[in-house]
Motif scaffolding. Structure first.
Motif, short mmCIF file in Angstrom:
data_model
loop_
_atom_site.label_atom_id
_atom_site.label_comp_id
_atom_site.label_asym_id
_atom_site.label_seq_id
_atom_site.Cartn_x
_atom_site.Cartn_y
_atom_site.Cartn_z
N ASN A 46 0.92 3.40 9.58
CA ASN A 46 0.37 2.72 8.23
C ASN A 46 2.19 3.64 7.73
O ASN A 46 1.65 4.65 6.71
CB ASN A 46 -0.28 2.71 7.67
CG ASN A 46 -0.70 2.56 6.24
OD1 ASN A 46 0.45 1.66 6.05
ND2 ASN A 46 -1.28 2.55 5.11
N ALA A 66 4.37 3.39 4.16
CA ALA A 66 4.67 3.19 2.80
C ALA A 66 5.84 2.38 2.97
O ALA A 66 6.78 2.78 3.38
CB ALA A 66 4.24 4.00 1.72
N GLU A 103 0.52 7.92 9.38
CA GLU A 103 0.31 7.42 7.88
C GLU A 103 2.10 8.21 7.22
O GLU A 103 2.27 9.59 7.19
CB GLU A 103 -0.20 8.12 7.39
CG GLU A 103 -1.93 6.97 7.65
CD GLU A 103 -2.35 7.07 6.11
OE1 GLU A 103 -2.48 7.78 5.16
OE2 GLU A 103 -3.83 6.56 6.84
N ALA A 135 3.51 8.03 3.62
CA ALA A 135 4.27 7.90 2.44
C ALA A 135 4.71 8.98 1.34
O ALA A 135 5.53 10.22 2.32
CB ALA A 135 2.20 8.13 2.05
#
Length: 288
Positions: free
Chosen positions: A165, A167, A205, A207
């Motif tokens: 994931n 961003a 992830e 971010a």
């Protein structure tokens, strides 16, 4: 008479600790690494004694580390060398099919050994660097690092559930492409190795947090004991004393990850609960 007595006391006060320092130095020179002066003084002689004891502690730790490294490398070499020997024996006996069948496992072993050698060489480069470690930095999109690490994990472990994931519109990072990707590769490989249930998912992830880009690797594996958490960045530390092949290595991966991240001006943090899994968070400065 009083002056003579005072001079004798002063001389003894100076000579005794110097004699103790001399005996400590001789003992260390003779290989008695447990020797320490243990001078409890607040003057220059006490400071010298403290420095000698500190040096002895470091030498002792270095020798212990050297022995651990040799033992770990010997352990990691044993299985691949045995497999190669068996394959050669099978080929020599004319059983080419069985020999060919073992080639895949040998290839995996060789890849693991290459990783170990790379870890050791990188560790040596960090030790030799007297000041700042020379990084070959480039301005890169975080997605490039994440995608490359994800592709490598999927190629090595295609059956492992894995989610990424990343961003959108993340700022770039100024990093050494090879070394920084190696950090993420190592964290993902650890997450896989310490998640024995092949159905347990892993995630990566990426971010933005203030002026930093954060890479977070999560697993639902065996976790890390609370007492072991402060030690995980120590060279050659391994919480799994059984040293199974599935969790092989020499215990340098997280040590190098921390050094590489800090050389980039970043931080690395680990949170974990036994039986629930581990989260590793790597944050590096974003490019303005």
């Amino acid at each position: 008479l009083i002056m003579v007595i005072g001079a004798l006391i002063t001389a003894r006060w100076i000579v005794q600790p110097i004699d103790r320092l001399s005996r400590t130095a001789r003992a260390l020179g003779a290989g008695e690494l447990s020797a320490r002066s243990r001078l409890a003084r607040s003057d220059e002689i006490g400071e010298l004694g403290y420095r000698i004891d500190e040096m002895a502690d470091r030498i002792e730790r270095l020798l212990v580390t050297e022995k651990e490294l040799l033992a770990n490398v010997a352990h990691e070499l044993r299985t691949p060398l045995t497999r190669i020997g068996v394959a050669l024996d099978l080929a020599g006996e004319g059983d080419s099919e069985a020999a060919r069948a073992s080639l895949a496992e040998i290839a995996i072993d060789i890849a693991e050994l290459e990783t170990i050698v790379d870890d050791i060489l990188t560790a040596m480069r960090f030790e030799v660097a007297s000041s700042e470690f020379p990084l070959k930095r480039a301005v890169l999109p975080p997605a490039e690092i994440a995608d490359a690490a994800a592709s490598r994990l999927r190629a090595r472990h295609p059956s492992r559930p894995f989610v990424t994931n990343v961003a959108r519109d993340l700022p770039a990072i100024h990093v050494d492409r090879v070394l920084f990707r190696r950090v993420i590769d190592n964290l993902l490989e650890n997450a896989h190795k310490y998640s024995p249930d092949g159905r347990a998912p892993l995630s990566l992830e990426v971010a933005c947090d203030a002026k930093r880009v954060v890479f977070e690797v999560r697993d639902k594996g065996i976790g890390i004991l609370t007492d072991d958490l402060p030690k995980v960045f120590t060279a050659f530390f391994r919480g799994d004393k059984s040293r199974s092949r599935e969790t092989g290595g020499v215990g340098l991966g997280l040590t190098l990850a921390k050094r590489i991240v800090e050389a980039h001006g970043g931080t690395i943090e680990i949170t974990s609960k036994p039986g629930e899994g581990t989260n590793v968070r790597v944050a590096v400065p974003a490019v303005d």
